[in-house]
Design a protein around this motif. Structure first.
Motif, PDB file in Angstrom:
ATOM      1  N   THR A  60       1.029  -1.690   0.019  1.00  0.00           N
ATOM      2  CA  THR A  60      -0.024   0.274  -0.316  1.00  0.00           C
ATOM      3  C   THR A  60       1.176   1.250  -0.063  1.00  0.00           C
ATOM      4  O   THR A  60       1.672   1.205   0.199  1.00  0.00           O
ATOM      5  N   MET A  61       0.153   2.704  -0.135  1.00  0.00           N
ATOM      6  CA  MET A  61       0.825   3.697  -0.168  1.00  0.00           C
ATOM      7  C   MET A  61       1.747   4.144   1.183  1.00  0.00           C
ATOM      8  O   MET A  61       3.032   4.366   1.651  1.00  0.00           O
ATOM      9  N   ASN A  62       0.622   3.240   2.190  1.00  0.00           N
ATOM     10  CA  ASN A  62       1.138   3.401   3.474  1.00  0.00           C
ATOM     11  C   ASN A  62       2.802   2.912   3.668  1.00  0.00           C
ATOM     12  O   ASN A  62       3.558   3.167   4.247  1.00  0.00           O
ATOM     13  N   LYS A  63       2.796   1.795   2.694  1.00  0.00           N
ATOM     14  CA  LYS A  63       3.348   0.884   3.757  1.00  0.00           C
ATOM     15  C   LYS A  63       5.404   1.330   2.076  1.00  0.00           C
ATOM     16  O   LYS A  63       6.088   1.643   3.177  1.00  0.00           O
ATOM     17  N   CYS A  64       4.488   2.021   1.446  1.00  0.00           N
ATOM     18  CA  CYS A  64       5.866   2.489   1.176  1.00  0.00           C
ATOM     19  C   CYS A  64       6.154   3.569   1.798  1.00  0.00           C
ATOM     20  O   CYS A  64       7.356   4.355   1.531  1.00  0.00           O
ATOM     21  N   MET A  65       5.156   4.247   1.924  1.00  0.00           N
ATOM     22  CA  MET A  65       5.814   6.089   2.859  1.00  0.00           C
ATOM     23  C   MET A  65       6.808   6.018   3.772  1.00  0.00           C
ATOM     24  O   MET A  65       7.140   6.244   4.342  1.00  0.00           O
ATOM     25  N   LYS A  66       6.138   4.844   4.727  1.00  0.00           N
ATOM     26  CA  LYS A  66       7.148   3.870   5.849  1.00  0.00           C
ATOM     27  C   LYS A  66       7.824   3.643   5.665  1.00  0.00           C
ATOM     28  O   LYS A  66       9.410   4.587   6.454  1.00  0.00           O
ATOM     29  N   CYS A  67       8.272   3.312   4.413  1.00  0.00           N
ATOM     30  CA  CYS A  67       9.426   2.458   4.476  1.00  0.00           C
ATOM     31  C   CYS A  67      10.925   3.863   3.952  1.00  0.00           C
ATOM     32  O   CYS A  67      11.528   3.475   4.463  1.00  0.00           O
ATOM     33  N   GLU A 118      10.625   7.334   4.567  1.00  0.00           N
ATOM     34  CA  GLU A 118      10.338   7.643   6.125  1.00  0.00           C
ATOM     35  C   GLU A 118      11.978   6.968   6.630  1.00  0.00           C
ATOM     36  O   GLU A 118      12.589   7.753   6.534  1.00  0.00           O
ATOM     37  N   GLU A 119      12.138   5.976   6.551  1.00  0.00           N
ATOM     38  CA  GLU A 119      13.202   5.146   6.873  1.00  0.00           C
ATOM     39  C   GLU A 119      13.868   5.549   6.655  1.00  0.00           C
ATOM     40  O   GLU A 119      15.079   5.759   7.467  1.00  0.00           O
ATOM     41  N   LYS A 120      14.072   4.842   5.147  1.00  0.00           N
ATOM     42  CA  LYS A 120      15.635   5.517   4.596  1.00  0.00           C
ATOM     43  C   LYS A 120      16.353   6.470   4.459  1.00  0.00           C
ATOM     44  O   LYS A 120      16.328   7.177   3.370  1.00  0.00           O
ATOM     45  N   GLU A 121      14.741   7.396   4.746  1.00  0.00           N
ATOM     46  CA  GLU A 121      15.381   8.807   4.134  1.00  0.00           C
ATOM     47  C   GLU A 121      15.086   8.741   3.275  1.00  0.00           C
ATOM     48  O   GLU A 121      15.124  10.337   2.542  1.00  0.00           O
ATOM     49  N   ALA A 122      14.290   8.796   1.931  1.00  0.00           N
ATOM     50  CA  ALA A 122      14.339   9.076   0.791  1.00  0.00           C
ATOM     51  C   ALA A 122      13.136  10.057   0.592  1.00  0.00           C
ATOM     52  O   ALA A 122      12.041  10.365   1.815  1.00  0.00           O
ATOM     53  N   ASP A 123      12.125  10.725  -0.618  1.00  0.00           N
ATOM     54  CA  ASP A 123      11.930  11.716  -0.610  1.00  0.00           C
ATOM     55  C   ASP A 123      10.613  11.138  -0.314  1.00  0.00           C
ATOM     56  O   ASP A 123       9.654  10.203  -1.190  1.00  0.00           O
ATOM     57  N   ASN A 124       9.628  11.658   0.755  1.00  0.00           N
ATOM     58  CA  ASN A 124       8.045  11.558   0.519  1.00  0.00           C
ATOM     59  C   ASN A 124       6.730  11.924  -0.265  1.00  0.00           C
ATOM     60  O   ASN A 124       5.905  12.676   0.001  1.00  0.00           O
ATOM     61  N   ASP A 125       8.154  13.564  -0.495  1.00  0.00           N
ATOM     62  CA  ASP A 125       7.041  14.697  -1.155  1.00  0.00           C
ATOM     63  C   ASP A 125       5.736  13.406  -2.980  1.00  0.00           C
ATOM     64  O   ASP A 125       6.323  12.374  -3.273  1.00  0.00           O
ATOM     65  N   CYS A 126       4.926  13.720  -2.575  1.00  0.00           N
ATOM     66  CA  CYS A 126       3.760  13.118  -3.699  1.00  0.00           C
ATOM     67  C   CYS A 126       4.297  13.193  -4.711  1.00  0.00           C
ATOM     68  O   CYS A 126       4.393  12.534  -5.455  1.00  0.00           O
ATOM     69  N   ILE A 127       5.071  13.820  -5.572  1.00  0.00           N
ATOM     70  CA  ILE A 127       5.563  14.162  -6.796  1.00  0.00           C
ATOM     71  C   ILE A 127       6.808  13.604  -7.220  1.00  0.00           C
ATOM     72  O   ILE A 127       6.976  13.511  -8.071  1.00  0.00           O
ATOM     73  N   ALA A 128       7.047  13.423  -5.970  1.00  0.00           N
ATOM     74  CA  ALA A 128       8.489  11.921  -6.052  1.00  0.00           C
ATOM     75  C   ALA A 128       8.382  11.421  -7.069  1.00  0.00           C
ATOM     76  O   ALA A 128       8.813  10.040  -7.434  1.00  0.00           O
ATOM     77  N   CYS A 129       6.974  10.353  -6.674  1.00  0.00           N
ATOM     78  CA  CYS A 129       6.139   9.059  -6.844  1.00  0.00           C
ATOM     79  C   CYS A 129       5.602   8.999  -7.991  1.00  0.00           C
ATOM     80  O   CYS A 129       4.950   8.967  -9.288  1.00  0.00           O
ATOM     81  N   HIS A 130       4.662  10.194  -7.819  1.00  0.00           N
ATOM     82  CA  HIS A 130       2.979  10.388  -8.714  1.00  0.00           C
ATOM     83  C   HIS A 130       3.159  11.134 -10.180  1.00  0.00           C
ATOM     84  O   HIS A 130       4.038  12.106  -9.922  1.00  0.00           O
ATOM     85  N   LYS A 131       2.802  10.221 -10.764  1.00  0.00           N
ATOM     86  CA  LYS A 131       3.462  11.523 -11.780  1.00  0.00           C
ATOM     87  C   LYS A 131       2.395  12.017 -12.698  1.00  0.00           C
ATOM     88  O   LYS A 131       1.826  11.379 -12.722  1.00  0.00           O
TER      89      LYS A 131
END
Lengths: 819, 177, 230
Positions: B155-162, B164-177
């Motif tokens: 789920t998107m939550n799972k993506c976002m949690k990961c 966050e943990e990895k300090e990757a970008d969690n901005d919507c348009i970092a993934c949504h195109k």
């Protein structure tokens, strides 16, 4: 009691519903469009060239999993440097146009009935071959007629050779630049368009030229414009646009000079008058490089009057101002600015030659360049060197072929009509109708759609009826292809091997190489390959002249010469730019490759070759006239006319007189062969039809495909917020007088017909001019083009420039009134 | 009189319809509740990841793109052919593969994992830069002897949690195109 | 952290609209039918506004290409009830289509009228579906959309730079309109990088912004000589 089928259906319906719900929950992530099979999304950029116009820009096509999804400019290509105009950008709507002809077809039912049957390529090729063979065997090879609307590049070479080996002199191209080319030919002996060095100019005096829209190489001229505007600080060129309409080019110029239609040449002569009177002309240039400026003595010792006397005597500013509608002050100031802000350049374009006096307008405008010495100098008029492509092996034709090649052409005239023309396609429909000089038997159409584009479209329609068999290579069902018996659809430029030289309006010679971005989209074949295939079928001696197995083979042959040319370089990546600058400045040639093979591989890899150096001062190249000078008094012109008159005179004196009268030239004596003003002829009584009809081409509608591309339908009329339909531009005062309001439907009526269209009140319209864009109003060409808008050509009478035979497209007078 | 008889028959027929129809619906509903695998993905060949992994095949051998592209890629017939030109065993599933090889027809592997249409997901980004192991999203696929019919739930939550943990970008348009 | 912005030189622009077509091609923008167009429902994330001044024959014209202004103080964001439109850390005003409920408050509140509502289900003839850009989502009927500064190109450019273990370079990422402009009239880059072309041009003497008085702080700057009569 039993279960009925209906009950089953009920149950099935119910459970089907639950299935589909399940389906949804198992795969929630799809849009209806992207439900397709898995594809790896591997992207690939294919180097090609844009063929949407003669500019020949380099492109990179983004192909993802075999689908072309975007076109960008190729940064390594010197014409466009990575940039692209809207027409180039929209190539995908040509490629994937749903109304493309997707397979070969033969006509069933009557001509023009629109009933077709798909056939195999073999059947199509065999049909055409048998027709060709029949003609050839019966000694009637000359009755093959080929019309090519895009006479350039590989296709032109193959056609030319095919017709030659076959034995037909009847190969025709598009003639719209005829008056310009003839003006350059008569003055400088150059049988081609000339180049304008906009980038280095200080003053651009443009007579209706559309260098910021439908120019032959628009990206290059727009880049030059931007460079003049903000690219060389402190040296901003002045741009003056003389035109009967406030066009895109006019709107981006420093000053717009509205001029009465057809009097552009008169204005040029008025400017010449000031330059001569004020002695602002370039004396050195005039003395060394021109002929016929001052009065001169011929070989019999008679004094002949020169251009100087002609202008001084005939173009006083009062009458010039009255005729052109441009004030004396304006003429004087333009003339002074033009002569003193050198390098300056006077630009002529079809927009000022589409009149009965077109050739003289072009001569008058171009002579301004000679007056101020702007020929073969930085910022002036230049002539492009051809790319040194390899010539095709020579052809030794047999006696029968020679005989048919020497037959008169199907566009020939009896009494020397249109004497200053290399060909006169406008005579074709009438000649075919009359079966003169002989009937046409087989017509091939390539990117040529005269039923839409010719003012004599009715003539073409009827003429087509006289031709027993018509073959079209069109990728689209256009107006002319509708009358074909056989359609062998070409591929689009994005699917073919090809090469393109830069347009002659560009000073640099460039060769771009195009690779197919994708194959097998539809069951179409490159016409280049079709012709090579037919050549093979024609028998061994015919085939011997076509040793190339495919268009790619042909391309490789043509570029074989470049290695030995000892000039030019292969396209460079940006890091090699500095080296190129050096070359450009000094014109050096540096050998970079040790073998021809290595060179060719690199050439194919980089996608092109160019010569950055322009060689100034090669007199024999720039002035190829008899005097090796710019001829104000054109000896070539005189020779042509006198030869025809003499030949006719041998028959009878009346014929000669009739010939000269038919030219409808008012000037007498030597003036005939010099730039001067002839009053343009308009059809329609000035009282009944008080307005001029001006037709212009927006950039987006400037090739065959405009109206059939929805992207263009949305933007072509942006300056008046018009989409998906035609409009007529009317001056606000004129409209008020006629009780016409913005967006009213009006009739635009000429002697030849009337069309209903929306009126747009436009400040940029002259009070006595109505302007309508050209490119809409198709009767065919697919779902988006068909029956949308109007074709103003339908209002045009068949009036010609009697010297060049070019249709005078702006020669209609019209009236407008509320519909 | 006649009418009423006809009417009675009609009524009873529609009762039967309701009864049977209802019963079938009930079965379907039960099947859904009990997790019967109706809507799952069925692969044309029941591919055995485990046995391939045991034979020293790397993920990259069959999924050639995941280090260089957004997509991971799936094996083509040619990939299979490089080992299975001759049958290596006697399994029924390999028999199917041999049939494919004989006919030359590509195997139409069903896609199991899909990100929503409006999301840009790149394997390269996650594997090379994020150093994410395959099993984080795909589970112990290498240990499976039958292809799963359903993807693991992401789920998107799972993506976002990961993220966050990895300090990757969690901005919507970092993934949504 | 970059702050993305655009500078458009009106002195160079010739109104050719290559930017408009490039944008439509890049971003899967559905084309209109004549009927839809007549109702002014054309979607065009980039559009060229013609500005004509004066009367015949003394005319002046300018063409103003208009993408989303990506305001630093965006009025559209303030009215979105569901957070579908927001400004990200790099200054881009983003639109998350799956979040959008189609209320059109933002469309109405954009003073530049540069947000577009999908009145119709996007449709292409089957042949043309092939040219759709796989990098950009296809918006549904009932959703608002607008220029994204082609942020999908940033996603890819950033990934590429990271794989190659280098910082993002100025050329790595430009929107489609910038890439195609024949006159090189459109510049794009990081406004906060003093060395960037956009940073320098946006401080020059020819600069103005549209409806500056509203305080929206647009990040699209225009350049023109002489006085601006907006």
């Amino acid at each position: 009691m039993s279960l009925k089928r209906r009950d089953f259906l009920k149950i099935m319906g119910g459970s089907a519903l639950s299935f589909s719900l399940l389906d949804c929950t198992s795969g929630p992530y799809h849009s209806s469009l992207r439900k397709d099979q898995w594809s790896p999304m591997i992207e690939n950029w294919v180097q090609s060239i844009c063929q949407a116009c003669p500019g020949g820009c380099g492109i990179l096509v983004r192909v993802v999993d075999g689908k072309a999804v975007k076109i960008e400019g190729n940064p390594a290509h010197p014409v466009n440097r990575g940039r692209l105009c809207p027409v180039g950008q929209a190539g995908l709507q040509v490629l994937y146009n749903p109304d493309r002809i997707k397979a070969p077809m033969k006509k069933i039912g009557s001509r023009g009935s629109g009933e077709w049957q798909s056939i195999s390529w073999e059947e199509g090729l065999e049909t055409l071959f048998s027709k060709l063979k029949e003609l050839k065997n019966s000694g009637e090879a000359h009755k093959l007629v080929l019309m090519n609307g895009e006479k350039r590049g590989m296709m032109d070479e193959i056609f030319e050779r095919f017709m030659n080996v076959f034995g037909s002199p009847n190969y025709f191209g598009d003639d719209s630049n005829m008056s310009l080319i003839q003006a350059f030919y008569l003055t400088q002996g150059i049988d081609n368009l000339l180049a304008y060095d906009f980038e280095n100019s200080n003053y651009i005096l443009s007579f209706g030229s559309s260098f910021l829209s439908s120019w032959p190489s628009p990206v290059q001229s727009m880049r030059a414009y931007a460079f003049l505007r903000q690219g060389r600080p402190g040296k901003k060129a002045k741009i003056v646009q003389v035109e009967p309409r406030f066009s895109i080019t006019a709107s981006r110029s420093d000053s717009w000079i509205p001029v009465e239609p057809g009097t552009e040449g008169m204005l040029a002569l008025g400017i010449a008058y000031v330059i001569i009177k004020e002695r602002l002309y370039d004396r050195n240039f005039i003395e060394k490089f021109t002929f016929g400026f001052k009065d001169w003595k011929d070989k019999d010792g008679n004094t002949r009057s020169g251009f100087e006397s002609l202008v001084s005597n005939r173009y006083r500013l009062g009458p010039v101002s009255e005729t052109t509608g441009v004030s004396v002050d304006t003429i004087v100031s333009i003339a002074k600015e033009f002569a003193t802000n050198k390098p300056s350049v006077a630009v002529v374009d079809n927009n000022s030659t589409n009149y009965s006096n077109g050739l003289y307008n072009a001569l008058a405008i171009h002579s301004l360049n000679a007056l101020v010495g702007s020929i073969d100098v930085l910022g002036g008029v230049l002539a492009q060197r051809k790319v040194p492509l390899q010539n095709l092996p020579s052809v030794k034709i047999d006696e029968a072929t020679r005989k048919s090649l020497l037959q008169p052409r199907i566009d020939s005239s009896e009494n020397g009509r249109f004497p200053v023309a290399s060909s006169t396609p406008s005579l074709i429909p009438d000649n075919i109708l009359k079966g003169k000089p002989y009937p046409a038997n087989l017509l091939l159409l390539y990117k040529s759609n005269p039923v839409f584009s010719s003012p004599n479209s009715e003539g073409y329609r009827k003429a087509f009826g006289k031709i027993p068999f018509i073959v079209s290579f069109s990728s689209f069902m256009d107006e002319s292809t509708q009358y074909a018996d056989l359609v062998l659809p070409d591929k689009t430029y994005l699917e073919k091997w090809q090469y393109a030289e830069s347009s002659p309006v560009s000073k640099i010679s460039v060769l771009g190489i195009g690779k197919p971005a994708l194959e097998n989209l539809f069951n179409a074949k490159p016409t280049e390959d079709v012709m090579l295939d037919l050549a093979q079928r024609m028998g061994s001696s015919f085939a011997g002249y076509f040793p190339w197995r495919s268009s790619k083979d042909f391309l490789l042959y043509k570029i074989d010469n470049l290695f030995r040319a000892r000039r030019g370089v292969i396209f460079a990546d940006s890091f090699e730019e500095t080296q190129l600058r050096l070359l450009e400045e000094r014109g050096w040639w540096v050998p970079q490759f040790t073998s021809a093979r290595e060179f060719k591989d690199e050439l194919m890899r980089k996608g092109g070759w160019w010569d950055p150096a322009y060689g100034y001062g090669v007199r024999s190249f720039v002035f190829r006239s008899p005097s090796r000078r710019f001829e104000f008094y054109s000896q070539l012109f005189k020779e042509k006319i006198e030869k025809i008159a003499e030949d006719l005179g041998k028959g009878s004196k009346d014929k000669k007189e009739a010939f000269l009268n038919n030219l409808k030239i008012e000037a007498k004596g030597d003036d005939v062969f010099m730039p001067h003003y002839e009053e343009p002829r308009f059809k329609g009584d000035a009282k009944e039809y008080p307005l001029y009809l001006y037709i212009y081409q927006p950039l987006t509608l400037s090739n065959d495909h405009g109206a059939d591309q929805p992207w263009f339908q949305e933007i072509m009329g942006f300056h008046l917020n018009m989409t998906w339909e035609s409009w007529a531009e009317v001056n606000p005062h004129t409209a008020a007088e006629l009780g016409i309001k913005d967006n009213d439907l009006i009739w635009v009526e000429s002697d030849y017909g009337k069309l209903r269209v929306k009126a747009k009140i436009y400040q940029g319209a002259m009070p006595d001019v109505v302007s309508i864009p050209y490119g809409l109003g198709h009767k065919a060409l697919g779902r988006w083009a068909k029956n949308r808008g109007i074709n103003p050509i339908e209002l045009i009478p068949t009036e010609f420039d009697e010297l060049t035979g070019l249709a005078a497209r702006y020669s209609a007078r019209v009236k407008i009134y509320k519909a | 009189m006649n009418r009423s008889i006809l009417g009675r028959i009609k009524v009873s027929s529609s009762r039967i319809f309701i009864f049977f129809g209802g019963a079938i619906l009930l079965i379907i509903v039960l099947a859904v509740i009990l997790g019967f695998d109706w809507g799952g993905v069925r692969q044309p060949i029941a591919f055995n990841h485990k046995i391939h992994a045991e034979n020293d095949l790397e993920c990259l051998d069959c999924h050639p793109y995941y280090k260089e592209h957004a997509s991971s890629g799936k094996p083509t017939l040619e990939t299979c052919l490089s080992c299975h030109e001759e049958p290596l065993g006697e399994s029924k599933e390999e028999g199917k593969l041999i049939e494919y090889i004989k006919s030359g027809e590509e195997i139409d592997w069903e896609r199991l994992y899909r990100v929503p249409e409006d999301v840009y997901f790149s394997h390269r980004m996650h594997v090379i830069i994020g150093k994410i192991e395959c099993n984080i999203c795909h589970g112990d696929i290498g240990e499976s002897s039958r292809p799963p019919s359903k993807p693991l739930k992401i789920t998107m939550n799972k993506c976002m949690k990961c993220h966050e943990e990895k300090e990757a970008d969690n901005d919507c348009i970092a993934c949504h195109k | 952290m970059p702050r993305w912005g655009m500078v458009i030189d009106l002195d160079r622009c010739t109104g050719c609209q290559a930017c408009v077509v490039a944008c439509k091609a890049e971003n899967n923008i559905p084309f209109s039918s004549p009927k839809e167009a007549a109702r002014k429902r054309i979607i065009s994330w980039m559009s060229v506004l013609p500005m004509m001044e004066g009367e015949y024959p003394e005319l002046r014209a300018r063409f103003i290409p208009r993408p989303c202004m990506h305001c630093d103080n965006p009025p559209c964001v303030k009215v979105c009830p569901v957070g579908a439109t927001y400004k990200n850390r790099e200054g881009m005003v983003a639109q998350v289509y799956t979040q959008c409920i189609g209320c059109r408050y933002c469309t109405n509140n954009c003073p530049y009228t540069l947000k577009y509502f999908n009145w119709y289900t996007p449709e292409w003839p089957k042949e043309m579906e092939k040219y759709l850009n796989p990098d950009v989502s296809i918006r549904n009927k009932g959703v608002v959309e607008k220029c994204t500064f082609c942020h999908h190109r940033l996603q890819k450019a950033r990934e590429k730079a990271r794989v190659e273990n280098r910082p993002l370079k100025a050329d790595d990422y430009v929107p489609a309109c910038v890439q195609t402009c024949p006159t090189e009239a459109i510049y794009f880059g990081d406004l906060d990088d003093p060395k960037s072309v956009v940073a320098q041009l946006s401080k020059g003497p020819r600069v103005f912004r549209l409806l500056e008085e509203l305080g929206t702080e647009p990040k699209v700057f225009y350049l023109t000589e002489g006085e601006w009569h907006g």
